[in-house]
Design a protein around this motif. Sequence first.
Motif, mmCIF file in Angstrom:
data_model
loop_
_atom_site.group_PDB
_atom_site.id
_atom_site.type_symbol
_atom_site.label_atom_id
_atom_site.label_comp_id
_atom_site.label_asym_id
_atom_site.label_seq_id
_atom_site.Cartn_x
_atom_site.Cartn_y
_atom_site.Cartn_z
ATOM 1 N N LYS A 16 4.880 -3.180 79.232
ATOM 2 C CA LYS A 16 4.492 -2.300 80.217
ATOM 3 C C LYS A 16 5.392 -2.424 81.445
ATOM 4 C CE LYS A 16 0.532 -1.071 82.979
ATOM 5 N NZ LYS A 16 -0.744 -1.496 83.575
ATOM 6 N N TYR A 17 5.821 -1.220 81.675
ATOM 7 C CA TYR A 17 6.633 -1.047 82.968
ATOM 8 C C TYR A 17 5.533 -1.118 84.113
ATOM 9 C CZ TYR A 17 9.403 0.939 86.560
ATOM 10 O OH TYR A 17 10.010 1.393 87.698
ATOM 11 N N ASN A 18 5.826 -1.976 85.198
ATOM 12 C CA ASN A 18 4.950 -1.983 86.330
ATOM 13 C C ASN A 18 5.475 -1.535 87.779
ATOM 14 O OD1 ASN A 18 2.471 -3.049 84.957
ATOM 15 N ND2 ASN A 18 3.370 -5.245 85.306
ATOM 16 N N GLY A 19 6.510 -0.542 87.563
ATOM 17 C CA GLY A 19 7.170 -0.394 88.743
ATOM 18 C C GLY A 19 8.303 -0.856 89.331
ATOM 19 N N THR A 20 8.533 -0.789 90.484
ATOM 20 C CA THR A 20 9.572 -1.649 91.305
ATOM 21 C C THR A 20 9.097 -2.486 92.411
ATOM 22 O OG1 THR A 20 9.931 0.098 92.887
ATOM 23 C CG2 THR A 20 11.238 0.211 90.806
ATOM 24 N N VAL A 30 10.080 -4.026 87.344
ATOM 25 C CA VAL A 30 9.119 -5.161 86.873
ATOM 26 C C VAL A 30 8.386 -4.662 85.698
ATOM 27 C CG1 VAL A 30 7.069 -6.421 87.740
ATOM 28 C CG2 VAL A 30 8.663 -5.770 89.409
ATOM 29 N N PHE A 31 8.437 -5.699 84.566
ATOM 30 C CA PHE A 31 7.793 -5.363 83.294
ATOM 31 C C PHE A 31 7.006 -6.504 83.121
ATOM 32 C CE2 PHE A 31 12.256 -3.412 83.223
ATOM 33 C CZ PHE A 31 11.723 -2.232 82.913
ATOM 34 N N PHE A 89 11.627 -9.582 85.956
ATOM 35 C CA PHE A 89 12.307 -8.656 86.876
ATOM 36 C C PHE A 89 13.614 -8.391 86.281
ATOM 37 C CE2 PHE A 89 8.588 -10.553 88.945
ATOM 38 C CZ PHE A 89 8.319 -9.798 90.198
ATOM 39 N N LEU A 90 13.999 -7.052 86.112
ATOM 40 C CA LEU A 90 15.332 -6.811 85.892
ATOM 41 C C LEU A 90 16.005 -5.948 87.098
ATOM 42 C CD1 LEU A 90 14.797 -5.492 82.183
ATOM 43 C CD2 LEU A 90 15.424 -7.904 82.966
ATOM 44 N N ASN A 93 16.954 -0.623 85.099
ATOM 45 C CA ASN A 93 15.798 0.145 84.319
ATOM 46 C C ASN A 93 15.841 -0.146 82.860
ATOM 47 O OD1 ASN A 93 18.007 2.040 83.648
ATOM 48 N ND2 ASN A 93 17.164 3.335 85.169
ATOM 49 N N ILE A 94 16.696 -0.901 82.322
ATOM 50 C CA ILE A 94 16.672 -1.196 80.853
ATOM 51 C C ILE A 94 17.121 -2.462 80.509
ATOM 52 C CG2 ILE A 94 18.872 0.049 80.292
ATOM 53 C CD1 ILE A 94 17.600 1.005 77.855
ATOM 54 N N GLY A 95 16.522 -3.147 79.392
ATOM 55 C CA GLY A 95 16.997 -4.289 79.060
ATOM 56 C C GLY A 95 15.929 -4.660 77.774
ATOM 57 N N ALA A 96 16.288 -5.720 77.377
ATOM 58 C CA ALA A 96 15.455 -6.430 76.211
ATOM 59 C C ALA A 96 15.390 -7.896 76.246
ATOM 60 C CB ALA A 96 16.345 -6.067 74.892
#
Length: 128
Positions: A16-20, A30-31, A89-90, A93-96
């Motif tokens: 789930k993406y939780n915003g910045t 934030v994921f 925290f990344l 806006n994209i990672g794995a």
Amino acid sequence: MVEQITKGIKISVKTKYNGTSYRNNRLYYVFAYFVTIENNSSQTVKLTDRFWKIFDSLNQTEIVEGEGVVGQTPILKPKENYSYSSGCFLESNIGAMTGFYTMKNMNTFEKFNVHIPSFQLAIPILSN
């Protein structure tokens, strides 16, 4: 959701993406991730350690390893499951993420690794 089975242990992951968020004057994405571990084997097992590779498209790969998950080392009898949530925290806006859990067979005391399937961390607009 992604899933993978190793030696009868099924790992399922949802994200789930939780915003910045700002930390030290830097913007982070934030994921959250939600993991379910199902023991579909005939043996009782204990999760002893974790090993994560976190890929951030703007940074080097981060390695996170240590004892248990979220401060626990759960023991799972056959047909039992355990769920937990955590996050990362990344800077992009994209990672794995991918990795493995080290499990111990409580009957033989043999240790073995259970693979965590690779899963994407991406803001919703990039997931479509």
